[in-house]
Design a protein around this motif. Structure first.
Motif, mmCIF file in Angstrom:
data_model
loop_
_atom_site.group_PDB
_atom_site.id
_atom_site.type_symbol
_atom_site.label_atom_id
_atom_site.label_comp_id
_atom_site.label_asym_id
_atom_site.label_seq_id
_atom_site.Cartn_x
_atom_site.Cartn_y
_atom_site.Cartn_z
ATOM 1 N N LYS A 31 1.154 -2.193 2.301
ATOM 2 C CA LYS A 31 1.756 -1.415 1.208
ATOM 3 C C LYS A 31 1.318 0.050 1.271
ATOM 4 O O LYS A 31 2.141 0.967 1.131
ATOM 5 N N ALA A 32 0.033 0.298 1.487
ATOM 6 C CA ALA A 32 -0.515 1.658 1.423
ATOM 7 C C ALA A 32 -0.108 2.510 2.616
ATOM 8 O O ALA A 32 0.216 3.691 2.451
ATOM 9 N N PHE A 35 0.384 -5.987 -6.716
ATOM 10 C CA PHE A 35 -0.408 -5.159 -5.802
ATOM 11 C C PHE A 35 -1.729 -4.722 -6.424
ATOM 12 O O PHE A 35 -2.758 -4.668 -5.747
ATOM 13 N N HIS A 57 4.117 1.088 3.761
ATOM 14 C CA HIS A 57 5.075 0.994 2.646
ATOM 15 C C HIS A 57 5.932 -0.265 2.764
ATOM 16 O O HIS A 57 7.145 -0.241 2.505
ATOM 17 N N ILE A 58 5.281 -1.347 3.185
ATOM 18 C CA ILE A 58 5.968 -2.635 3.327
ATOM 19 C C ILE A 58 5.469 -3.582 2.233
ATOM 20 O O ILE A 58 4.260 -3.727 2.022
ATOM 21 N N ASP A 59 6.404 -4.217 1.555
ATOM 22 C CA ASP A 59 6.073 -5.198 0.521
ATOM 23 C C ASP A 59 6.123 -6.587 1.158
ATOM 24 O O ASP A 59 7.204 -7.145 1.368
ATOM 25 N N ILE A 65 -2.032 -7.331 2.638
ATOM 26 C CA ILE A 65 -1.033 -6.897 1.645
ATOM 27 C C ILE A 65 -1.254 -5.435 1.255
ATOM 28 O O ILE A 65 -0.313 -4.643 1.199
ATOM 29 N N VAL A 66 -2.522 -5.077 1.004
ATOM 30 C CA VAL A 66 -2.860 -3.706 0.594
ATOM 31 C C VAL A 66 -2.595 -2.711 1.718
ATOM 32 O O VAL A 66 -2.010 -1.643 1.493
ATOM 33 N N ASP A 72 2.453 -2.250 -11.074
ATOM 34 C CA ASP A 72 2.956 -3.330 -10.204
ATOM 35 C C ASP A 72 1.786 -4.298 -9.990
ATOM 36 O O ASP A 72 1.023 -4.188 -9.029
ATOM 37 N N SER A 117 8.063 -9.450 -0.434
ATOM 38 C CA SER A 117 9.532 -9.463 -0.388
ATOM 39 C C SER A 117 10.072 -10.366 0.710
ATOM 40 O O SER A 117 11.249 -10.713 0.711
ATOM 41 N N ASN A 122 -0.703 1.785 -8.164
ATOM 42 C CA ASN A 122 0.127 0.579 -8.359
ATOM 43 C C ASN A 122 -0.214 -0.151 -9.657
ATOM 44 O O ASN A 122 -0.016 -1.361 -9.754
#
Length: 203
Positions: A146-147, A74, A150-152, A142-143, A71, A155, A68
């Motif tokens: 995402k990892a 992240f 696969h959710i942000d 958050i990590v 980005d 957002s 990432n």
């Protein structure tokens, strides 16, 4: 028997007695130090487990940051968590170094200082949860989201408000956890220090 012969026998018996006393003291000290290390076994295994876990977690975070890197929202979360992970690795490694440096070759006073240092590090480890849980649990969520999912989380429109409640909840958890852990942390070390005081008196 001549007077000189009697003196020589007396002197040799004194030397032999002194040698036996020194050997006995050495054996008592060695047994005592083994007992102390046995009492501190929990510290050793906790540090060892933390060290292994820290290496795997750091490797995962490095891969996450690299994946990432473009980005920043992240990547920064990963770097923050990596920083605290490296700090933990250093702390656990130092604890293990202190543990394995405790042996009968060193004086009782020097050993007490090492155990006092271990006790301080254990206390620091517990008290640091006041900071780690509230500040780093959100980047952790958050990590992980995402990892693995696969959710942000950024957002979501309510993320800012949710983050506030999440942090407040984390503070409550941190206070409770530190209170509980403080009740048990350092007891074995206090016993070991007291035991060394007794050993010092008989030394």
């Amino acid at each position: 028997m001549q007077y000189e012969e009697l003196i020589n026998i007396w002197n040799s018996s004194n030397v032999e007695l002194e040698t036996k006393v020194q050997i006995n003291r050495k054996l008592v000290k060695e047994v005592a130090f083994r007992k102390i290390k046995s009492r501190l076994g929990e510290v050793k295994w906790t540090a060892f487990f933390g060290l292994v876990l820290g290496f795997f977690w750091s490797a995962f975070l490095i891969r996450f940051v690299v994946a990432n890197v473009y980005d920043l929202k992240f990547a920064i979360q990963g770097i923050v968590l990596l920083g605290i992970s490296i700090f933990s690795i250093v702390l656990y490694a130092y604890k293990l170094q202190l543990y394995y440096s405790i042996n009968s070759r060193f004086s009782v006073v020097k050993t007490q200082r090492k155990i006092e240092r271990l006790k301080y590090l254990e206390l620091l480890d517990v008290k640091s949860l006041y900071i780690i849980i509230p500040l780093f649990s959100a980047p952790f969520a958050i990590v992980i989201a995402k990892a693995f999912l696969h959710i942000d989380l950024f957002s979501f429109g309510i993320f800012g408000k949710a983050l506030l409640y999440y942090t407040l909840g984390a503070i409550v958890i941190a206070v409770i956890l530190v209170f509980v852990l403080s009740k048990f942390s350092g007891k074995k070390m206090e016993e070991s220090i007291a035991f060394l005081d007794e050993l010092k008196e008989t030394d």
